[in-house]
Design an enzyme around this catalytic site. Structure first.
Site, PDB file in Angstrom:
ATOM      1  N   LYS A 100       0.989  -1.313  -0.044  1.00 23.14           N
ATOM      2  CA  LYS A 100      -0.069  -0.093   0.116  1.00 23.14           C
ATOM      3  C   LYS A 100       0.953   1.354   0.141  1.00 23.14           C
ATOM      4  CE  LYS A 100      -3.966  -2.177   1.244  1.00 23.14           C
ATOM      5  NZ  LYS A 100      -3.859  -3.281   1.810  1.00 23.14           N
TER       6      LYS A 100
HETATM    7  C1  LIG Z   1      -4.642  -4.602   1.594  1.00 25.97           C
HETATM    8  C2  LIG Z   1      -3.909  -5.901   1.600  1.00 25.97           C
HETATM    9  C3  LIG Z   1      -4.421  -6.897   0.593  1.00 25.97           C
HETATM   10  C4  LIG Z   1      -5.558  -6.752  -0.194  1.00 25.97           C
HETATM   11  O1  LIG Z   1      -5.637  -5.845  -1.152  1.00 25.97           O
HETATM   12  P1  LIG Z   1      -6.895  -5.035  -1.808  1.00 25.97           P
HETATM   13  O2  LIG Z   1      -6.497  -4.196  -2.983  1.00 25.97           O
HETATM   14  O3  LIG Z   1      -7.599  -4.661  -0.880  1.00 25.97           O
HETATM   15  O4  LIG Z   1      -7.580  -6.339  -2.441  1.00 25.97           O
HETATM   16  C5  LIG Z   1      -3.639  -8.149   0.589  1.00 25.97           C
HETATM   17  N1  LIG Z   1      -2.780  -8.360   1.360  1.00 25.97           N
HETATM   18  C6  LIG Z   1      -2.219  -7.270   2.278  1.00 25.97           C
HETATM   19  C7  LIG Z   1      -0.775  -7.366   3.070  1.00 25.97           C
HETATM   20  C8  LIG Z   1      -2.800  -6.056   2.344  1.00 25.97           C
HETATM   21  O5  LIG Z   1      -2.298  -5.062   3.131  1.00 25.97           O
END
Ligand SMILES: *Cc1c(COP(=O)(O)O)cnc(C)c1O
Length: 438
Positions: A107
């Site tokens: 993210k």
């Molecule tokens: C947010 C997250 C996900 C999921 O991603 P999306 O875009 O919400 O589907 C998967 N793995 C980790 C470690 C995350 O932080």
């Protein structure tokens, strides 16, 4: 580039307004009016370009003239200051590691990019911009870090009580300054519902200029296309190839960004949305019934989501046609037992440590390749977080083997003041707190 609301295609706004508002006033998510096509020559030459050039080429058309090119260049420079290595795990299975950023989860790219855009836009505004965001764990940390001390921006992070790992909570609650952490006695879907309600609330919107930093926001969501290009750049196999991606999915923003990359012209054969037992989408693909069940807690907590926001974007991209969607997407769910067992097995056989989310990505890819009897085509799963972020959830025999990164060691040693507010999941309780806070 203009953006329309998925609820009413006539409601068009600029990139600037889409980032500044997050969600359309009618409650719909924004979609770009057109998806620019990249030249085949660009795709062919991808392996020779640096990541900066790639990122600029793919994101520029989505911003248009809203931000001068020089500034976009700076934002990209600031955003992509770590590596995105692609590694072979075994045979035709590869991992794209997306956890080398400051908060050790994928993210970071979206959060930093959006913070950069928002800083640029907020300079012209008289009022502060308030970023209101719900997190299942990793968005909170990435947003807190990406927006920390940005002038003119205040950030409020809602996270589920007992629903995030201890390191995740520390990353959200320890920065202070313009970052406010609010623990909600409910699950992630409750937090997300609160954010959506706040966006539609007249009184709140009168007092604050609100935006969201979830993957709802195009400024957070679109830069994630970059991962798929950077994977393609690194995979060296016979030309021409089409890739298969397995994406551990919760809110389905990351996989939906991959689908945008494919629509722009990146040769992707197939997507696999790998989930934990919160399996609304695997069930939907089977019976075409969208029926979210109450959220169940799992060891891959960043994916404990049963009503994924971005699915409306995916459904729209495939023209609300289940047959078209099934041609490009499979979706499988896996239990905690399966997750733990594969983490142990991959370590034992290949000395690679998966985190619980990446493990689900691996499992989805393996299942697809087995079903297709495919042992040749390159498959890639995304490793979305560093295993140390979920230490408590890892198999005990592996816990001692996981080495913290240098940056994390510094963070852990630093003396921290934890600051948080604790509220019930009742929207009115949240609303009064929000309206009265200083
Ligand atoms: C947010 C997250 C996900 C999921 O991603 P999306 O875009 O919400 O589907 C998967 N793995 C980790 C470690 C995350 O932080």
């Amino acid at each position: 580039m203009l953006y329309y609301s998925l609820k009413n295609h006539k409601n068009l706004v600029s990139f600037e307004d889409a980032v500044l508002t997050g969600l359309s006033p009618d409650g719909g998510l924004y979609m770009p009016k057109c998806i620019p096509k990249l030249k085949p020559k660009f795709i062919k030459k991808l392996p020779t370009y640096d990541i900066h050039t790639i990122a600029m080429s793919i994101i520029k058309p989505y911003i248009g003239k809203n931000i001068p090119e020089k500034f976009i260049d700076n934002i990209i420079h600031d955003t992509l200051n770590f590596s995105f290595p692609l590694k072979k795990v075994h045979n035709n299975i590869h991992v794209l590691e997306l956890f080398h950023g400051p908060t050790l989860a994928f993210k970071d790219v979206g959060a930093k990019f959006m913070a950069g855009c928002l800083s640029f836009f907020s300079e012209k505004l008289e009022k502060n911009v308030t970023v209101l965001v719900a997190t299942s764990g990793d968005t909170g940390g990435a947003v807190a870090k990406g927006f920390h001390k940005k002038p003119g921006i205040e950030v409020i992070i809602l996270y589920p009580y007992n629903g995030v790992s201890s390191l995740q909570e520390e990353q959200i609650t320890s920065l202070g300054a313009n970052i406010l952490a609010v623990e909600i006695h409910g699950n992630f879907d409750d937090c997300q519902k609160m954010v959506k309600k706040a966006f539609l609330d007249k009184e709140i919107n009168k007092k604050y200029t609100l935006t969201s930093a979830n993957s709802i926001n195009v400024g957070r969501w679109l830069p994630q296309m970059f991962y798929y290009f950077v994977a393609y750049k690194q995979i060296i196999v016979k030309d021409p190839i089409e890739l298969i991606f397995s994406v551990p999915s919760g809110n389905f923003g990351n996989i939906c960004a991959g689908m945008m990359a494919e629509k722009m012209g990146l040769p992707i054969k197939f997507f696999i949305a790998s989930t934990n037992i919160n399996d609304t989408i695997p069930r939907f693909l089977r019976n075409e019934k969208y029926h979210p069940l109450p959220v169940k807690k799992t060891i891959s907590n960043a994916m404990d989501i049963s009503d994924p926001s971005n699915f409306s974007r995916i459904w729209h991209l495939y023209k609300k046609n289940i047959f078209q969607l099934r041609k490009k997407l499979f979706s499988y769910k896996f239990t905690d037992e399966e997750t733990l067992s594969i983490i142990k097995k991959i370590w034992k056989k290949y000395k690679y440590i998966l985190d619980p989310h990446g493990a689900i990505g691996y499992l989805g890819l393996r299942q697809y390749l087995q079903e297709m009897n495919n042992t040749l085509e390159p498959g890639i799963f995304l490793e979305t977080a560093h295993p140390i972020k979920f230490l408590d959830n890892m198999p005990p025999i592996l816990q001692k083997k996981i080495v913290p990164t240098k940056e994390l060691e510094i963070f852990l040693k630093k003396k921290k003041t934890i600051q948080k507010i604790s509220l019930s999941k009742d929207f009115n309780v949240f609303k009064s707190w929000f309206l009265e806070k200083k």
